[in-house]
Design an enzyme around this catalytic site. Structure first.
Site, PDB file in Angstrom:
ATOM      1  CD  GLN A 105      73.193  36.266  75.612  1.00 25.58           C
ATOM      2  OE1 GLN A 105      72.825  36.158  74.454  1.00 25.58           O
ATOM      3  NE2 GLN A 105      72.983  37.361  76.334  1.00 25.58           N
ATOM      4  CG  ASP A 178      76.695  25.757  88.779  1.00 21.43           C
ATOM      5  OD1 ASP A 178      77.790  25.327  88.346  1.00 21.43           O
ATOM      6  OD2 ASP A 178      76.350  26.949  88.690  1.00 21.43           O
ATOM      7  CE  LYS A 201      72.931  26.627  88.900  1.00 22.12           C
ATOM      8  NZ  LYS A 201      73.345  28.019  88.806  1.00 22.12           N
ATOM      9  CG  ASP A 229      79.633  30.922  90.525  1.00 24.69           C
ATOM     10  OD1 ASP A 229      80.108  30.508  89.452  1.00 24.69           O
ATOM     11  OD2 ASP A 229      78.409  30.996  90.746  1.00 24.69           O
ATOM     12  N   GLY A 235      72.810  37.573  92.589  1.00 18.13           N
ATOM     13  CA  GLY A 235      73.025  36.944  93.890  1.00 18.13           C
ATOM     14  C   GLY A 235      72.061  35.824  94.208  1.00 18.13           C
ATOM     15  N   GLY A 236      71.098  35.558  93.335  1.00 12.63           N
ATOM     16  CA  GLY A 236      70.097  34.533  93.617  1.00 12.63           C
ATOM     17  C   GLY A 236      70.687  33.141  93.742  1.00 12.63           C
ATOM     18  CB  THR A 237      72.990  31.223  91.526  1.00 11.31           C
ATOM     19  OG1 THR A 237      72.166  31.324  90.372  1.00 11.31           O
ATOM     20  CG2 THR A 237      73.667  29.859  91.542  1.00 11.31           C
TER      21      THR A 237
END
Length: 326
Positions: A105, A178, A201, A229, A235-237
């Site tokens: 954020q 990404d 993505k 990363d 873990g989705g990405t």
């Protein structure tokens, strides 16, 4: 004669919160010091009490606490510990945050949103921190949120050298999951002498942790791909990116990340993934159910890197010199 002369000798003291004591002990061991005994406990209503068992007056104090789950509790404990050192007349307070909470954020995407990463920096400064030492921030701009010196450490040499030693570099391709990680992936390419690929993505702005992978830019067919990363949360990405690489003909995929947050469905996603190995550092404790049951997780120690940086700070040396080869 006026005034009083002192010997001028500096004194280092090393403190730790309760979030990740294993890392604290290893850093202390690397430094050749002990962790200062601290009495810390929770009251029945959840309030936190802290008292140091040794005097910190006039000492250069280093306080380590990684923002792991439950993240708000450990951030609050760290703020209380900083305040305790300030009121104990510490000469200086360096806050070591291996994983900086709320780092994602770091800016406003839409109206009426907070910039929580700035708030965390403000809280630390208000509590009494003089200096911040952290590892692989989500974005470099967070360094500017803290009103004081920030030592930004990198896990890239540790992770890249591990991967480079076990993979045929002639077949290696570095992949950014990404567009935001391209700069970091580029540094990997320079260190390993490998080509770069990018997974494009799109994230649903209204649904947290939901990603749709569109396409792979770069040559990955028949290659061993290393996805790089800064953190893996649910873990989705990263698993979606790995699936896209296999769909485009990748021979194998290795995933590396500095911070293994591994919350929610991460355990199932990592277990069911075709990825051959997930490589993390120990900036965060690996959840027990993953560390004990998933043999394709490799955890490397970040303690020597942190310890070298602490020593440079204490001895008025150069932290930047630790990463000059990058």
């Amino acid at each position: 004669m006026t005034g009083i002369k002192t010997t001028g000798e500096k004194k280092m003291m090393f403190f730790s919160g309760r979030a990740h004591p294993e890392l604290a002990e290893e850093v202390a061991h690397q430094l050749g010091v002990g962790v200062v005994p601290t009495k810390a406990f929770d009251f029945a209503n959840g309030e936190i009490y802290v008292r140091y068992q040794e005097s910190a007056r006039g000492a250069d104090c280093f306080l380590i606490q990684s923002h792991t789950a439950p993240i708000n509790k450990w951030i609050m404990e760290q703020l209380i510990m900083i305040d305790a050192l300030k009121r104990a007349s510490a000469r200086s307070i360096t806050v070591i945050v291996p994983f900086y909470g709320y780092a994602r954020q770091d800016k406003k995407h839409r109206g009426r949103e907070p910039i929580s990463a700035r708030l965390i920096a403000d809280l630390m400064k208000t509590a009494g921190a003089d200096r911040l030492l952290t590892v692989d921030l989500h974005t470099d701009q967070i360094q500017g949120f803290f009103d004081g010196p920030v030592d930004h450490l990198f896990a890239l040499p540790l992770l890249a050298d591990y991967v480079g030693a076990k993979v045929d570099r002639e077949k290696l391709t570095v992949v950014s999951p990404d567009a935001g990680r391209v700069r970091v992936a580029d540094r990997w390419c320079d260190r390993l002498g490998a080509p770069l690929a990018i997974v494009h993505k799109r994230r649903d702005k209204d649904v947290a942790n939901q990603v749709t992978v569109h396409e792979v830019v770069g040559e990955v067919k028949g290659r061993v791909c290393v996805l790089v990363d800064d953190m893996i949360d649910t873990g989705g990405t990263i698993c979606a990116a790995a699936d896209a690489l296999f769909a485009h003909g990748a021979e194998d995929v290795i995933v590396t990340a500095t911070h293994g947050v591994l919350s929610g469905p991460a355990a199932d996603r990592l277990k069911n993934s075709k990825v051959s190995e997930f490589v993390f550092t120990d900036t965060l404790p690996t959840p027990g159910e993953l560390g004990e049951s998933l043999d394709k997780i490799k955890v490397l120690s970040i303690a020597p890197t942190i310890a070298r940086a602490v020593r440079e700070v204490f001895e008025d040396g150069s932290v930047t010199s630790l990463f000059d080869e990058q």
